[in-house]
Design a protein around this motif. Structure first.
Motif, PDB file in Angstrom:
ATOM      1  N   THR A  97       0.818  -1.217   0.000  1.00 48.94           N
ATOM      2  CA  THR A  97       0.000   0.000   0.000  1.00 48.94           C
ATOM      3  C   THR A  97       0.851   1.266   0.000  1.00 48.94           C
ATOM      4  OG1 THR A  97      -0.204   0.087   2.412  1.00 48.94           O
ATOM      5  CG2 THR A  97      -1.886  -1.188   1.195  1.00 48.94           C
ATOM      6  N   VAL A  98       2.151   1.138   0.303  1.00 45.11           N
ATOM      7  CA  VAL A  98       3.016   2.312   0.321  1.00 45.11           C
ATOM      8  C   VAL A  98       3.953   2.372  -0.892  1.00 45.11           C
ATOM      9  CG1 VAL A  98       2.901   2.554   2.822  1.00 45.11           C
ATOM     10  CG2 VAL A  98       4.748   1.200   1.801  1.00 45.11           C
ATOM     11  N   ALA A  99       3.762   1.480  -1.848  1.00 45.73           N
ATOM     12  CA  ALA A  99       4.620   1.441  -3.036  1.00 45.73           C
ATOM     13  C   ALA A  99       4.388   2.676  -3.904  1.00 45.73           C
ATOM     14  CB  ALA A  99       4.347   0.179  -3.841  1.00 45.73           C
ATOM     15  N   VAL A 100       5.491   3.262  -4.381  1.00 41.15           N
ATOM     16  CA  VAL A 100       5.442   4.420  -5.276  1.00 41.15           C
ATOM     17  C   VAL A 100       6.552   4.241  -6.317  1.00 41.15           C
ATOM     18  CG1 VAL A 100       5.657   6.916  -5.485  1.00 41.15           C
ATOM     19  CG2 VAL A 100       4.609   5.938  -3.442  1.00 41.15           C
ATOM     20  N   SER A 101       6.187   4.211  -7.565  1.00 39.57           N
ATOM     21  CA  SER A 101       7.148   3.987  -8.639  1.00 39.57           C
ATOM     22  C   SER A 101       7.704   5.294  -9.180  1.00 39.57           C
ATOM     23  CB  SER A 101       6.460   3.228  -9.778  1.00 39.57           C
ATOM     24  OG  SER A 101       7.348   2.995 -10.846  1.00 39.57           O
ATOM     25  N   ASN A 102       8.896   5.188  -9.785  1.00 40.47           N
ATOM     26  CA  ASN A 102       9.412   6.313 -10.554  1.00 40.47           C
ATOM     27  C   ASN A 102       8.565   6.455 -11.821  1.00 40.47           C
ATOM     28  OD1 ASN A 102      10.407   3.941 -11.681  1.00 40.47           O
ATOM     29  ND2 ASN A 102      12.391   4.780 -12.160  1.00 40.47           N
ATOM     30  N   THR A 103       8.788   7.511 -12.591  1.00 39.41           N
ATOM     31  CA  THR A 103       7.953   7.759 -13.759  1.00 39.41           C
ATOM     32  C   THR A 103       8.794   7.853 -15.035  1.00 39.41           C
ATOM     33  OG1 THR A 103       8.072  10.153 -13.434  1.00 39.41           O
ATOM     34  CG2 THR A 103       6.205   9.002 -12.405  1.00 39.41           C
ATOM     35  N   PHE A 104       8.118   7.802 -16.160  1.00 38.50           N
ATOM     36  CA  PHE A 104       8.737   8.023 -17.458  1.00 38.50           C
ATOM     37  C   PHE A 104       7.812   8.935 -18.252  1.00 38.50           C
ATOM     38  CE2 PHE A 104       5.873   4.496 -18.176  1.00 38.50           C
ATOM     39  CZ  PHE A 104       5.381   4.679 -19.455  1.00 38.50           C
ATOM     40  N   GLU A 105       8.367   9.605 -19.239  1.00 38.99           N
ATOM     41  CA  GLU A 105       7.569  10.483 -20.095  1.00 38.99           C
ATOM     42  C   GLU A 105       7.476   9.892 -21.490  1.00 38.99           C
ATOM     43  OE1 GLU A 105       9.197  14.447 -20.150  1.00 38.99           O
ATOM     44  OE2 GLU A 105       7.841  15.051 -18.555  1.00 38.99           O
ATOM     45  N   MET A 106       6.322  10.093 -22.091  1.00 39.15           N
ATOM     46  CA  MET A 106       6.134   9.696 -23.486  1.00 39.15           C
ATOM     47  C   MET A 106       5.092  10.605 -24.120  1.00 39.15           C
ATOM     48  SD  MET A 106       3.844   6.194 -23.223  1.00 39.15           S
ATOM     49  CE  MET A 106       3.507   6.084 -24.960  1.00 39.15           C
ATOM     50  N   GLU A 107       5.145  10.685 -25.428  1.00 34.35           N
ATOM     51  CA  GLU A 107       4.151  11.464 -26.147  1.00 34.35           C
ATOM     52  C   GLU A 107       2.835  10.687 -26.129  1.00 34.35           C
ATOM     53  OE1 GLU A 107       3.525  13.613 -30.497  1.00 34.35           O
ATOM     54  OE2 GLU A 107       5.011  12.011 -30.289  1.00 34.35           O
ATOM     55  N   TRP A 108       1.807  11.340 -25.573  1.00 35.52           N
ATOM     56  CA  TRP A 108       0.491  10.690 -25.495  1.00 35.52           C
ATOM     57  C   TRP A 108      -0.586  11.743 -25.523  1.00 35.52           C
ATOM     58  CZ3 TRP A 108      -0.657   5.916 -26.506  1.00 35.52           C
ATOM     59  CH2 TRP A 108      -1.955   5.489 -26.281  1.00 35.52           C
ATOM     60  N   PRO A 109      -1.584  11.573 -26.349  1.00 33.56           N
ATOM     61  CA  PRO A 109      -1.765  10.545 -27.374  1.00 33.56           C
ATOM     62  C   PRO A 109      -0.689  10.637 -28.471  1.00 33.56           C
ATOM     63  CG  PRO A 109      -3.792  11.821 -27.020  1.00 33.56           C
ATOM     64  CD  PRO A 109      -2.704  12.492 -26.265  1.00 33.56           C
ATOM     65  N   PRO A 110      -0.524   9.547 -29.209  1.00 28.19           N
ATOM     66  CA  PRO A 110       0.493   9.529 -30.262  1.00 28.19           C
ATOM     67  C   PRO A 110       0.325  10.693 -31.244  1.00 28.19           C
ATOM     68  CG  PRO A 110      -0.429   7.339 -29.952  1.00 28.19           C
ATOM     69  CD  PRO A 110      -1.252   8.280 -29.119  1.00 28.19           C
ATOM     70  N   ARG A 111       1.446  11.243 -31.658  1.00 30.40           N
ATOM     71  CA  ARG A 111       1.522  12.330 -32.634  1.00 30.40           C
ATOM     72  C   ARG A 111       0.786  13.592 -32.183  1.00 30.40           C
ATOM     73  NH1 ARG A 111       0.923   7.653 -34.928  1.00 30.40           N
ATOM     74  NH2 ARG A 111      -1.283   7.810 -35.362  1.00 30.40           N
ATOM     75  N   SER A 112       0.567  13.727 -30.864  1.00 28.88           N
ATOM     76  CA  SER A 112      -0.131  14.905 -30.337  1.00 28.88           C
ATOM     77  C   SER A 112       0.840  16.033 -29.987  1.00 28.88           C
ATOM     78  CB  SER A 112      -0.916  14.532 -29.076  1.00 28.88           C
ATOM     79  OG  SER A 112      -0.027  14.186 -28.023  1.00 28.88           O
ATOM     80  N   GLY A 113       2.115  15.684 -29.830  1.00 27.88           N
ATOM     81  CA  GLY A 113       3.081  16.674 -29.386  1.00 27.88           C
ATOM     82  C   GLY A 113       3.031  16.920 -27.887  1.00 27.88           C
ATOM     83  N   THR A 114       2.175  16.214 -27.166  1.00 32.86           N
ATOM     84  CA  THR A 114       2.014  16.391 -25.726  1.00 32.86           C
ATOM     85  C   THR A 114       2.757  15.284 -24.982  1.00 32.86           C
ATOM     86  OG1 THR A 114      -0.177  17.337 -26.065  1.00 32.86           O
ATOM     87  CG2 THR A 114       0.339  16.539 -23.849  1.00 32.86           C
ATOM     88  N   LEU A 115       3.662  15.671 -24.082  1.00 35.36           N
ATOM     89  CA  LEU A 115       4.354  14.709 -23.241  1.00 35.36           C
ATOM     90  C   LEU A 115       3.570  14.518 -21.948  1.00 35.36           C
ATOM     91  CD1 LEU A 115       8.134  15.648 -23.515  1.00 35.36           C
ATOM     92  CD2 LEU A 115       6.964  13.696 -24.527  1.00 35.36           C
TER      93      LEU A 115
END
Length: 152
Positions: A97-115
C-alpha cells in the motif's frame, strides 16, 4: 549484443502458502491489460553488477527498500523482445500500500506533441503461485518454477 535487465522476485510464506510480489506496468499500453502483463520489478543495466542493478531497480520501481536477507540466483530468461532478464529471489514481507514507482515520459496521445508522465509500475500486488502463473509475462514463468524448486 542483447539488452540486459536484472530484477528481484520477492516472496513470502512457505509450502503451498508461497506468495510473490509482481508489478503491473504503467502507461497507456497496459492500462487495460492484466493476465500475462505483470512482471518482476526489474530494469536495464550495462556496466553494473547485475544483483546491484536488481536491488537499485527494485527501489526505483517499487519505492521500498529491498528486504534484508540472501538473494537466491534464479538464472536468466530471454523475453520475446530478445532482452535477457536475470533474477534473484529474496524472502520478505512488503506493505504494497506504500509502493510508489518512478515515472517516465512519453508522447500521449500519439503524434499529439504532448508529453505525459506515467509510473513505470502502476501497482504492485502479492499473488499465490497459481495466480502468479496467470498474471506474469509468459517469458518470466520459469522464475516461478525455479522459486518453487529453491524454497520447496
Amino acid at each position: 549484443m542483447p539488452r540486459r535487465s536484472a530484477g528481484l522476485l520477492i516472496h513470502r510464506g512457505t509450502g503451498d502458502g508461497i506468495e510473490v510480489l509482481l508489478g503491473h506496468p504503467g502507461g497507456p499500453f497496459y492500462a487495460r491489460k492484466d493476465d500475462g502483463s505483470w512482471s518482476i520489478p526489474k530494469g536495464e543495466y550495462t556496466d553494473e553488477d547485475p544483483l546491484d542493478a536488481a536491488r537499485r531497480e527494485f527501489v526505483e520501481e517499487v519505492g521500498i527498500a529491498v528486504p534484508d536477507g540472501p538473494a537466491v540466483d534464479l538464472g536468466e530468461v530471454r523475453q520475446s523482445s530478445g532482452k535477457i532478464v536475470t533474477a534473484w529471489a529474496v524472502a520478505g514481507d512488503i506493505d504494497v500500500t506504500v509502493a510508489v514507482s518512478n515515472t517516465f515520459e512519453m508522447e500521449w496521445p500519439p503524434r499529439s506533441g504532448t508529453l505525459q508522465s506515467f509510473p513505470e509500475i502502476d501497482r504492485v500486488a502479492w499473488f499465490d503461485l497459481q495466480t502468479a502463473d496467470t498474471k506474469i509475462l509468459a517469458s518470466q514463468r520459469p522464475f516461478l518454477e525455479r522459486l518453487r524448486a529453491a524454497v520447496g
